[in-house]
Motif scaffolding. Structure first.
Motif, PDB file in Angstrom:
ATOM      1  N   SER A  10       0.845  -1.195   0.000  1.00 19.69           N
ATOM      2  CA  SER A  10       0.000   0.000   0.000  1.00 19.69           C
ATOM      3  C   SER A  10       0.879   1.243   0.000  1.00 19.69           C
TER       4      SER A  10
ATOM      5  N   GLN B  11      -5.154   8.508   2.420  1.00 23.07           N
ATOM      6  CA  GLN B  11      -5.349   7.709   1.222  1.00 23.07           C
ATOM      7  C   GLN B  11      -4.438   6.475   1.274  1.00 23.07           C
TER       8      GLN B  11
ATOM      9  N   LYS C 209      -3.465   3.421  -1.460  1.00 23.55           N
ATOM     10  CA  LYS C 209      -3.576   2.788  -2.765  1.00 23.55           C
ATOM     11  C   LYS C 209      -2.941   1.415  -2.672  1.00 23.55           C
TER      12      LYS C 209
ATOM     13  N   PRO D   2      -6.279  -3.771  -8.018  1.00 19.41           N
ATOM     14  CA  PRO D   2      -6.019  -2.584  -7.191  1.00 19.41           C
ATOM     15  C   PRO D   2      -7.271  -1.987  -6.547  1.00 19.41           C
TER      16      PRO D   2
ATOM     17  N   LYS E 177      -8.592   1.111  -3.355  1.00 24.59           N
ATOM     18  CA  LYS E 177      -8.194   2.384  -2.755  1.00 24.59           C
ATOM     19  C   LYS E 177      -9.111   2.721  -1.589  1.00 24.59           C
TER      20      LYS E 177
ATOM     21  N   GLU F 243      -9.774   6.184   0.769  1.00 20.45           N
ATOM     22  CA  GLU F 243      -9.462   7.578   1.002  1.00 20.45           C
ATOM     23  C   GLU F 243     -10.564   8.176   1.862  1.00 20.45           C
TER      24      GLU F 243
ATOM     25  N   THR G 240     -10.498  -0.105  -7.877  1.00 23.54           N
ATOM     26  CA  THR G 240     -10.112   0.859  -8.911  1.00 23.54           C
ATOM     27  C   THR G 240      -9.819   0.205 -10.261  1.00 23.54           C
TER      28      THR G 240
END
Length: 654
Positions: free
Chosen positions: A456, A478, A480, A508, A510, A512, A540
């Protein structure tokens, strides 16, 4: 309460008998705790060494706050005072699955929990047994949100929770006894004693809980012990600690939406039960040589688990940890520097009997380095970590979980803070964190393929306004993620586990969001805490791109009002609201049902009479029917939370 399985060689302690016996102790010459007494400065563990300066962006919960709120366990303190969202677990204990940054079903494995620097997070898919830590032994709890893998290794993407126990004081004797009883057959008793002489401190804490709990076949019995002996010198400390827990639980099991609407207290698994026995032994020491401090922790934990859910399963887990480290402080004019470096050695082994029948081992070796520079109003820190893992597993029955694997991962972090004005400061954190697949993750994979490490890229920006009397902290964060490790219930053809999905490395994802935390003393008697968090958790890339991650509420909010007038009376009122969220199996986001939003109200009133404190407290006072955990695809796998509960307690401090 349906009788719990009698598989122990000795009977559990009886709560009221325990209090009665310990209450006969008398220490009339000892100082008593006084309401409104001046508190000593809080010491925190910013860099695996104690300091009076908190980690950048950290939340600290003190023992005084825990007492004022009338909270009886560590997990509840983190949820109610720290504002961390928690989901009901499968066994009905206080060990809710805590979620620091919106990780949903894998939140337990994306958060590191420590007791005095010793990691107690599980290397398997189960909640951390914080209930094994008696609440009266806790000095403070430190919550650091977001990526912390440099100092604490794998699984720290969501953050860390550090539980610091009381050390006691030399040349002083203090203690307490406590008893509480209330709804759903709840009985609890606790006793704590600390004795100091010369340079030695001896402490012990006992606790016992018996409860029928809210649901049928939901009974619980838990006994805990925590004790230690330490020697404290001018520039050295050496000690030994024992923590032990014995827990028997009945398993009420999940409900469908129709069953929940009909009767949320019913069970369809009246014969299911489990036991969890944990013993942890810790040696610790530290020694200063001028600006250089050396420290080390050595621990050994054993956990024996037995559970019946259609068939009998047993497992024995042994974990050993050794963590030597050093800190060097230096100054050059107005610039100070703190250098921390260390090694972490961990050996984990689990032998299970039942399904599956496996012998699994994980060894890890890590080296880390962190340097923090302070100059005037600025702080900046940089750290790196390299960790090597060796995993192997042997399935003696199905031959489906056979593997040997070696892998290495790296983490880094860059943090900074600057005080713009006396009451305004800003901070920022960036870095890379990781998680590796545990034995349970690798046992249920597609075509028995080992999972890759999860990584991450983490970012956090924030600002604080105010002082200790009134302060607001706001942050945006955040994560990712690549190769996130999670059970995908939609996947078909998962070997012999077809129909249940498989653990996979996701495309992937995410997280946030925004978090705002405010604390203020409104008057001499009233103080307030408010915490709000917004999380947007989405896929994502891949077939689920744009979909929401399951079991993640977008919004959570906590508001607590405390009344402490200093005349022996205290009161505390708390309100928590949780937004709606996707069912645990709804990866496709096609279910027209969601876990409903809910709000719960709790309150406590207490009065002190001499050395005694008498209190009444209630949770879910509006008797709201709600649930926080539902792993089904659409309207199934529901674990209802508890209805209205009222408890009465008495406590004596000496």
């Amino acid at each position: 309460m349906k009788s719990l399985p009698s598989h122990r060689s000795t009977a559990a302690w009886k709560p009221l008998a325990l209090v009665s016996a310990l209450a006969t102790l008398s220490f009339p010459a000892l100082a008593q705790v006084e309401t409104g007494q001046k508190l000593t400065p809080v010491t925190v563990s910013a860099s695996r060494f104690e300091t009076t300066e908190a980690p950048i962006g950290a939340t600290v919960i003190t023992a005084e706050q825990i007492r004022e709120a009338g909270i009886n366990n560590v997990n509840e303190a983190i949820r109610k005072i720290g504002g961390v969202y928690g989901r009901q677990n499968f066994s009905g204990t206080s060990d809710f699955s805590l979620d620091l940054s919106g990780f949903g079903t894998t939140s337990d494995n994306n958060m590191v929990v420590m007791v005095d620097g010793i990691r107690i997070s599980e290397n398997e898919q189960s909640p951390t047994l914080m209930s094994s830590v008696p609440i009266d032994s806790v000095e403070r709890i430190e919550i650091v949100r977001n990526g912390s893998s440099v100092l604490y290794g794998e699984g720290a993407t969501g953050g860390t929770i550090q539980i610091i126990t009381k050390r006691g004081k030399t040349n002083a004797t203090r203690g307490s006894v406590f008893a509480e009883a209330g709804s759903y057959g709840y009985q609890e008793a606790r006793a704590a004693l600390s004795k100091g002489w010369d340079n030695f401190v001896l402490d012990a804490t006992l606790g016992s809980i018996h409860a029928d709990n809210y649901r049928a076949n939901g009974g619980l019995r838990q006994d805990t012990f925590s004790g230690g002996l330490q020697w404290v010198g001018k520039d050295a400390r050496l000690g030994f600690r024992v923590d032990s827990s014995r827990q028997d639980s009945r398993f009420p099991g999940p409900l469908t939406a129709a069953q929940y609407q009909s009767n949320p207290r019913q069970t369809f698994s009246p014969n299911d039960y489990g036991s969890f026995d944990v013993d942890r032994y810790t040696f610790f020491g530290e020694k200063s040589f001028g600006n250089l401090k050396l420290a080390a922790d050595l621990s050994r934990q054993t956990k024996n688990v037995e559970f019946f859910q259609g068939s009998l399963n047993k497992a024995r887990t042994e974990t050993s940890q050794f963590s030597p480290r050093l800190r060097y402080l230096s100054n050059a004019g107005s610039v100070s520097n703190e250098l921390v470096a260390g090694l972490d050695f961990t050996h984990w082994n689990r032998v299970s009997e039942g399904y599956p029948t496996t012998d699994s081992t994980q060894k890890s070796t890590a080296i880390y380095f962190r340097d923090e520079i302070k100059s005037g109003k600025a702080r900046i820190a940089f750290g790196v970590r390299h960790e090597r893992f060796e995993k192997n597993s042997f399935d003696t029955v199905t031959l489906l979980s056979q593997y040997q694997n070696k892998t290495s991962v790296n983490a880094w972090s860059l943090e900074g803070a600057y005080q713009i004005q006396p009451l305004v400061s800003v901070f920022a954190k960036a870095g890379r964190s990781y998680r590796v697949a545990n034995a349970d993750d690798n046992s249920f994979t597609l075509n028995n393929k080992l999972l890759k490490p999860q990584t991450s890229n983490d970012l956090e920006l924030g600002a604080s306004f105010g002082d200790d009397a009134k302060k607001v902290t706001a942050r945006v964060f955040q994560h990712k993620l690549k190769n996130e490790i999670m059970l995908d219930p939609v996947i078909a053809n998962a070997g012999s586990f077809s129909g249940f999905g498989a653990n996979v490395n996701l495309d992937p994802t995410k997280r946030e969001g925004v978090e705002i935390e405010g604390r203020a003393r409104l008057t001499q008697a009233f103080s307030v805490i408010g915490i709000w968090q917004y999380v947007n958790a989405k896929f994502t890339e891949g077939p689920y791109a744009g979909n929401e991650v399951v079991l993640v509420p977008k919004n959570t909010a906590t508001l607590r009002l405390n009344w402490l007038p200093g005349n022996g009376h205290t009161a505390d009122v708390g309100l928590q609201w949780v937004d709606s969220q996707r069912y645990g199996g709804d990866f496709s986001n096609t279910c027209n049902l969601t876990i409903p939003s809910f709000a719960t109200l709790d309150a406590r009133y207490a009065v002190r009479v001499g050395a005694w404190e008498f209190a009444v407290r209630g949770t879910n006072l509006t008797d709201k029917n709600y649930f926080t955990n539902a792993y089904g695809k659409c309207g199934g796998g529901i674990y209802p939370d508890t209805g209205r509960s009222v408890r009465f307690s008495a406590r004596m401090d000496f």
